[in-house]
Design a protein around this motif. Structure first.
Motif, mmCIF file in Angstrom:
data_model
loop_
_atom_site.group_PDB
_atom_site.id
_atom_site.type_symbol
_atom_site.label_atom_id
_atom_site.label_comp_id
_atom_site.label_asym_id
_atom_site.label_seq_id
_atom_site.Cartn_x
_atom_site.Cartn_y
_atom_site.Cartn_z
ATOM 1 N N ASN A 149 66.774 14.727 -27.611
ATOM 2 C CA ASN A 149 66.351 15.180 -26.273
ATOM 3 C C ASN A 149 66.187 14.012 -25.308
ATOM 4 O OD1 ASN A 149 64.037 14.002 -27.226
ATOM 5 N ND2 ASN A 149 62.772 15.844 -27.170
ATOM 6 N N ILE A 153 60.180 9.505 -29.420
ATOM 7 C CA ILE A 153 59.379 10.331 -30.321
ATOM 8 C C ILE A 153 58.587 9.429 -31.255
ATOM 9 C CG2 ILE A 153 59.404 12.156 -32.067
ATOM 10 C CD1 ILE A 153 62.008 13.118 -30.866
ATOM 11 N N CYS A 184 65.808 12.577 -36.338
ATOM 12 C CA CYS A 184 66.185 13.916 -35.873
ATOM 13 C C CYS A 184 66.958 14.661 -36.961
ATOM 14 C CB CYS A 184 67.045 13.820 -34.613
ATOM 15 S SG CYS A 184 66.076 13.451 -33.131
ATOM 16 N N CYS A 187 68.733 18.381 -37.038
ATOM 17 C CA CYS A 187 68.074 19.266 -36.059
ATOM 18 C C CYS A 187 68.842 19.262 -34.728
ATOM 19 C CB CYS A 187 66.641 18.786 -35.854
ATOM 20 S SG CYS A 187 65.758 19.686 -34.583
ATOM 21 N N CYS A 190 66.386 21.068 -29.632
ATOM 22 C CA CYS A 190 66.190 20.766 -28.204
ATOM 23 C C CYS A 190 67.440 21.139 -27.408
ATOM 24 C CB CYS A 190 65.839 19.299 -28.022
ATOM 25 S SG CYS A 190 66.925 18.157 -28.874
ATOM 26 N N CYS A 243 60.532 20.849 -30.314
ATOM 27 C CA CYS A 243 60.754 19.720 -31.233
ATOM 28 C C CYS A 243 59.750 19.763 -32.383
ATOM 29 C CB CYS A 243 60.615 18.399 -30.478
ATOM 30 S SG CYS A 243 60.865 16.970 -31.553
HETATM 31 S S1 SF4 Z 1 64.202 18.944 -31.345
HETATM 32 FE FE1 SF4 Z 1 65.151 18.104 -33.184
HETATM 33 S S2 SF4 Z 1 66.998 17.056 -32.421
HETATM 34 FE FE2 SF4 Z 1 65.669 17.422 -30.664
HETATM 35 S S3 SF4 Z 1 64.475 15.546 -30.450
HETATM 36 FE FE3 SF4 Z 1 63.256 16.947 -31.732
HETATM 37 S S4 SF4 Z 1 63.834 16.429 -33.849
HETATM 38 FE FE4 SF4 Z 1 65.354 15.519 -32.512
#
Ligand code: SF4
Ligand code: SF4
Length: 303
Positions: A149, A153, A184, A187, A190, A243
């Motif tokens: 995204n 994080i 991530c 995944c 987002c 997320c």
């Molecule tokens: S939603 Fe999933 S892909 Fe998007 S930033 Fe969070 S962990 Fe990463």
């Protein structure tokens, strides 16, 4: 002084986390920014194209810079609107304008460095206010990874954090370890949750982004974005809300970001009836003050 001592003082001042990275020329990030700008994804944010050399190289911001102290400030709060009739505002905007609040703490942290290390230290503090690759510095300072995204994080605090930096000639005895691998995995939540398709992995097209369109865009919002905005009228948290790393986010208890009660309660009709004097009184230190009442009312009225 070791970086851990800087981080301990930062936490004592109210920051959620802190790390220190050595100054470097961010050539790769500069090239990515060039490609993003060439594709026109900055929309009306012409300032993104200015000072590209300074953005890449902090020594052009502070002569003789040796380090970048990076801080995170947690602003996470669960859903704040008291009813579905209340237009949705991004979480960061519920409290007072973060630029001033975070800068005050950064100045205190820098004063500590000068006091403990050397009164002649030279530096500047930045919170989303200058050409600085804040998220990349946060990654280099070991505060987390940059997610699909496009946000920083932190493994404990998630992404609902303001990133603040001190660029200075402070040279610690040791630096924090950079974060080298993202978490991530496979995944894609987002990207799937973005209401307008603005988000592609690691890249946002501001032309379609609800945040840009509701906060920064001067012209009327394009119809194809408007119809997908839902009840949002200032910012968008969709790519953060889904997320999994934000499931562990801890609500802040920071007096500086205490939610504005008017924002939690005012319905669309209340907003449309609001006059300028009352707006100034209720939102005098809010991020909503900058776009102004006519802008907010034009978004709510769909014009
Ligand atoms: S939603 Fe999933 S892909 Fe998007 S930033 Fe969070 S962990 Fe990463
Ligand atoms: S802020 Fe909203 S519109 Fe913008 S990229 Fe994230 S989910 Fe999409």
């Amino acid at each position: 002084m070791r970086w851990e001592e800087v981080a301990a003082e930062a936490v004592a001042l109210g920051f959620a986390a802190c790390g220190v990275a050595p100054v470097a020329d961010l050539r790769k990030e500069g090239e990515r920014l060039d490609a993003w700008l060439e594709s026109g994804k900055e929309a009306g944010m012409a300032y993104m194209a200015r000072n590209r050399e300074k953005r890449r190289n902090p020594e052009l911001l502070v002569e003789g810079a040796r380090s970048v102290v990076v801080t995170l400030t947690n602003y996470y709060a669960p859903a704040l609107a008291v009813s579905p009739e209340v237009p949705v505002v991004a979480r960061y905007a519920y409290g007072r304008d973060y630029h001033g609040a975070v800068k005050e703490r950064l100045f205190q942290l820098f004063a500590f460095l000068r006091e403990r290390e050397d009164r002649r230290l030279r530096g500047r503090v930045f919170v989303d206010s200058a050409p600085v690759f804040e998220r990349e510095w946060a990654r280099r300072a070991g505060l987390g990874w940059i997610g699909r995204n496009t946000l920083l994080i932190h493994p404990r605090w998630g992404s609902f954090c303001f990133v603040g930096v001190i660029v200075s000639d402070f040279e610690p005895e040791s630096y924090s370890e950079p974060w080298t691998a993202g978490r991530c995995g496979t995944c894609h939540r987002c990207v799937d949750a973005c209401p307008t398709g603005a988000l592609k992995p690691y890249s946002v097209d501001a032309n379609k982004c609800v945040s840009y369109n509701t906060i920064e865009r001067k012209e009327p919002i394009p119809e194809e974005v408007r119809v997908k905005m839902g009840n949002r009228f200032f910012g968008c948290d969709a790519c953060q809300e889904v997320c999994p790393w934000n499931r562990r986010a801890v609500p802040h208890c920071d007096a500086a970001f205490r939610p504005n009660e008017w924002l939690r309660r005012m319905t669309r009709e209340d907003w449309m009836r609001l006059d300028e004097a009352t707006f100034q009184e209720r939102f005098s230190d809010s991020p909503l003050l900058r776009p102004g009442l006519p802008h907010l009312q034009s978004i709510l009225s769909g014009k």
